[in-house]
Design a protein around this motif. Structure first.
Motif, short mmCIF file in Angstrom:
data_model
loop_
_atom_site.label_atom_id
_atom_site.label_comp_id
_atom_site.label_asym_id
_atom_site.label_seq_id
_atom_site.Cartn_x
_atom_site.Cartn_y
_atom_site.Cartn_z
N ASP A 7 -5.57 45.43 46.31
CA ASP A 7 -5.64 43.90 46.10
C ASP A 7 -4.61 44.05 44.93
O ASP A 7 -4.07 44.71 44.16
CB ASP A 7 -6.84 43.59 45.57
CG ASP A 7 -7.77 43.48 46.53
OD1 ASP A 7 -7.44 43.23 47.62
OD2 ASP A 7 -9.20 43.74 46.27
N LEU A 8 -3.97 42.56 44.95
CA LEU A 8 -2.83 42.32 43.85
C LEU A 8 -3.64 41.11 43.09
O LEU A 8 -3.93 40.40 43.43
CB LEU A 8 -1.53 42.04 44.44
CG LEU A 8 -1.02 43.12 45.37
CD1 LEU A 8 0.20 42.42 46.22
CD2 LEU A 8 -0.65 44.24 44.77
N ALA A 9 -3.41 41.30 41.73
CA ALA A 9 -3.57 40.31 40.65
C ALA A 9 -2.19 39.86 39.90
O ALA A 9 -1.72 40.76 39.07
CB ALA A 9 -4.88 40.98 39.96
N LEU A 10 -1.87 38.61 40.19
CA LEU A 10 -0.63 38.14 39.75
C LEU A 10 -0.86 37.29 38.72
O LEU A 10 -1.35 35.96 39.06
CB LEU A 10 0.31 37.84 40.80
CG LEU A 10 0.20 38.63 42.13
CD1 LEU A 10 1.34 37.84 43.39
CD2 LEU A 10 0.63 39.99 41.97
N GLN A 11 -0.32 37.27 37.48
CA GLN A 11 -0.39 36.48 36.31
C GLN A 11 0.89 35.41 36.73
O GLN A 11 1.76 35.54 37.17
CB GLN A 11 0.08 37.18 35.14
CG GLN A 11 -1.20 37.82 34.43
CD GLN A 11 -0.99 37.97 33.04
OE1 GLN A 11 0.10 38.19 32.34
NE2 GLN A 11 -2.11 37.84 32.20
N GLY A 12 0.65 34.29 35.93
CA GLY A 12 1.53 33.28 35.87
C GLY A 12 2.58 33.18 34.76
O GLY A 12 1.92 34.11 33.76
N GLY A 13 3.64 32.60 34.69
CA GLY A 13 4.28 32.66 33.54
C GLY A 13 5.84 32.05 33.76
O GLY A 13 6.67 32.51 33.32
N GLY A 14 5.83 30.87 34.54
CA GLY A 14 6.98 30.15 34.73
C GLY A 14 7.98 31.19 35.51
O GLY A 14 7.68 31.74 36.48
N SER A 15 9.34 30.90 35.01
CA SER A 15 10.37 31.75 35.78
C SER A 15 10.09 33.11 35.72
O SER A 15 10.86 34.10 36.35
CB SER A 15 11.69 31.25 35.25
OG SER A 15 12.10 31.37 33.80
N HIS A 16 9.39 33.45 34.47
CA HIS A 16 9.11 34.93 34.42
C HIS A 16 8.44 35.78 35.64
O HIS A 16 8.02 36.67 35.84
CB HIS A 16 8.19 35.24 33.05
CG HIS A 16 8.94 34.99 31.88
ND1 HIS A 16 8.67 35.29 30.77
CD2 HIS A 16 10.18 34.31 31.56
CE1 HIS A 16 9.28 34.85 29.63
NE2 HIS A 16 10.66 34.43 30.40
N GLY A 17 7.66 34.77 36.49
CA GLY A 17 7.33 35.16 37.81
C GLY A 17 8.39 35.82 38.70
O GLY A 17 8.01 36.55 39.53
N ALA A 18 9.81 35.73 38.39
CA ALA A 18 10.70 36.51 39.11
C ALA A 18 10.47 38.02 38.80
O ALA A 18 10.72 38.86 39.51
CB ALA A 18 12.00 35.90 38.79
N TYR A 19 10.03 38.30 37.65
CA TYR A 19 9.50 39.78 37.44
C TYR A 19 8.75 40.40 38.49
O TYR A 19 8.82 41.24 39.10
CB TYR A 19 9.19 40.18 35.87
CG TYR A 19 8.41 41.17 35.53
CD1 TYR A 19 9.15 42.29 35.58
CD2 TYR A 19 7.15 41.29 35.63
CE1 TYR A 19 8.51 43.69 35.13
CE2 TYR A 19 6.33 42.67 35.47
CZ TYR A 19 7.34 43.62 35.19
OH TYR A 19 6.63 44.90 34.93
N THR A 20 7.57 39.30 38.70
CA THR A 20 6.43 39.63 39.66
C THR A 20 7.05 39.70 40.97
O THR A 20 6.75 40.55 41.92
CB THR A 20 5.42 38.60 39.72
OG1 THR A 20 4.88 38.59 38.47
CG2 THR A 20 4.34 39.11 40.63
N TRP A 21 8.13 39.00 41.21
CA TRP A 21 8.82 39.23 42.51
C TRP A 21 9.26 40.50 42.76
O TRP A 21 9.38 41.29 43.64
CB TRP A 21 9.87 38.05 42.81
CG TRP A 21 11.06 38.48 43.85
CD1 TRP A 21 10.87 38.99 45.01
CD2 TRP A 21 12.58 38.18 43.51
NE1 TRP A 21 11.91 39.16 45.54
CE2 TRP A 21 13.07 38.53 45.05
CE3 TRP A 21 13.37 37.41 42.74
CZ2 TRP A 21 14.52 38.20 45.19
CZ3 TRP A 21 14.59 37.35 43.11
CH2 TRP A 21 15.13 37.72 44.31
N GLY A 22 10.09 41.08 41.63
CA GLY A 22 10.57 42.31 41.67
C GLY A 22 9.69 43.42 42.08
O GLY A 22 10.04 44.43 42.78
N VAL A 23 8.52 43.16 41.37
CA VAL A 23 7.54 44.21 41.68
C VAL A 23 6.90 44.18 42.79
O VAL A 23 6.76 45.48 43.61
CB VAL A 23 6.31 44.06 40.67
CG1 VAL A 23 5.21 44.82 40.96
CG2 VAL A 23 6.81 44.08 39.07
#
Length: 352
Positions: A20-36
């Motif tokens: 499972d994945l748990a993904l935090q929010g954070g505006g454009s910092h969500g692009a970091y999550t994209w990379g992960v």
């Protein structure tokens, strides 16, 4: 340079592992999550069963699942890239731009942009119902163009998107069948910038106030034992904030982390109990938790979450890929075996 993954260890894993994945929010910092996510999707032995996401994390989750429904892991990666390119394209016309001095010095903050400063001050004094009476949000078109919501309803990946009900402050978790552009916009609705999003007669604000992200549905409604938390908001910051903006930003970080930390503390306590009692308690106690985070995000000012320049988004994506690569190199062999999250540090209050 990113740590090299132990390919001999990872490629030897032929049995699929439900995660499972748990993904935090954070505006454009969500692009970091994209990379992960982009890096994790390269591993065929990782089979995503459920994703809980809030705000930008919710959008990453929905885009991933939509792309996956059409083209598997490759389709998911392509969909995420398209989404973030669209975000950057829309930002070319955004008033939230870096000042010339910050561009020259290579800083990503918007703190010195005159227009951002003016809009930031107005947001503290003027309601979004007055500043944006038409409730215009460019993300609405982007979501409608990049996500196949019909595909989400039939996706094998279970989605859990959190928004905060304005009337009582409680979380509402939207699942696959409930997901619409409005549900995703509700999860990312900062109340000082946007009007509350109304769904089924209820008004909603950003889900970060109630769960960033919510872990409980992953425990209750999926079969995966391993959950990977992609954390965007820093839990700790050095020094005491002094300026009014720094104080407000830190308050928001604390508020957006509090619900998640509460759930993780419960999990940590149950891990110490031999007999967790109920079946759900045993599920909490036996969950294997892993965390992917980068100290670099703590060096970025809060205003940079509104910076959607492509150069910034690409930098965050690369940082996410690098961090995920290092995580797999260090902990890949432990996935499916044991937690790599330090529960003791959480209970002692020293989580960083």
């Amino acid at each position: 340079m990113a740590a090299e993954a132990d390919t001999s260890t990872l490629t030897a894993r032929t049995e699929p592992l439900l995660v499972d994945l748990a993904l935090q929010g954070g505006g454009s910092h969500g692009a970091y999550t994209w990379g992960v996510l982009d890096r994790l999707l390269e591993e065929p032995w990782l089979q995503i069963e459920g994703i809980s996401g809030t705000s930008a994390g919710a959008m990453n989750a929905a885009v991933l699942a939509s792309g996956h429904a059409h083209g598997g892991a490759v389709g998911a990666r392509e969909a995420l890239e398209r989404f973030w390119h669209r975000v950057a394209e829309a930002a070319r016309f955004s008033p939230f731009r870096r000042g010339l001095f910050d561009v020259m010095l290579g800083r990503w903050t918007l703190d010195h942009s005159p227009l951002f400063v003016a809009l930031d001050m107005m947001a503290r004094l003027v309601s979004p119902y007055d500043m944006n009476p038409g409730s215009v949000n460019p993300l609405r078109t982007i979501l409608a163009d990049t996500i196949d919501f019909d595909a989400l309803r039939n996706s094998r990946i279970k989605l859990f998107v959190t928004a905060t009900r304005v009337a009582n402050g409680q979380a509402r978790v939207f699942r696959n069948a409930d997901l619409t552009p409005d549900a995703l916009l509700a999860s990312a609705c900062l109340p000082t910038l946007f009007q509350a999003v109304e769904i089924d007669g209820d008004a909603y604000w950003d889900g970060g106030y109630a769960g960033n992200p919510t872990v409980t549905p992953l425990v209750r409604e999926t079969d995966a034992i391993d959950a990977i938390l992609v954390q965007v908001n820093p839990v700790e910051r050095a020094g005491t904030p002094r300026s009014a903006r720094e104080i407000i930003n830190r308050l928001n970080e604390i508020a957006f982390n509090a619900p998640l930390i509460k759930e993780l503390r419960m999990m940590a306590l149950l891990h110490k109990v031999a007999d967790a009692g109920t079946e759900e308690g045993r599920r909490w106690a036996h969950m294997r938790l892993h965390r992917v985070h980068s100290p670099k995000l703590a060096t970025l000012g809060s205003s940079s979450k509104l910076n959607a320049e492509w150069a910034f988004i690409a930098m965050l994506r690369d940082e996410g890929r690098s961090t995920a690569d290092a995580f797999l190199a260090q902990h890949g062999a432990q996935l499916g075996v044991e937690s790599t999250f330090d529960f003791e540090a959480l209970l002692e209050g020293v989580l960083q």
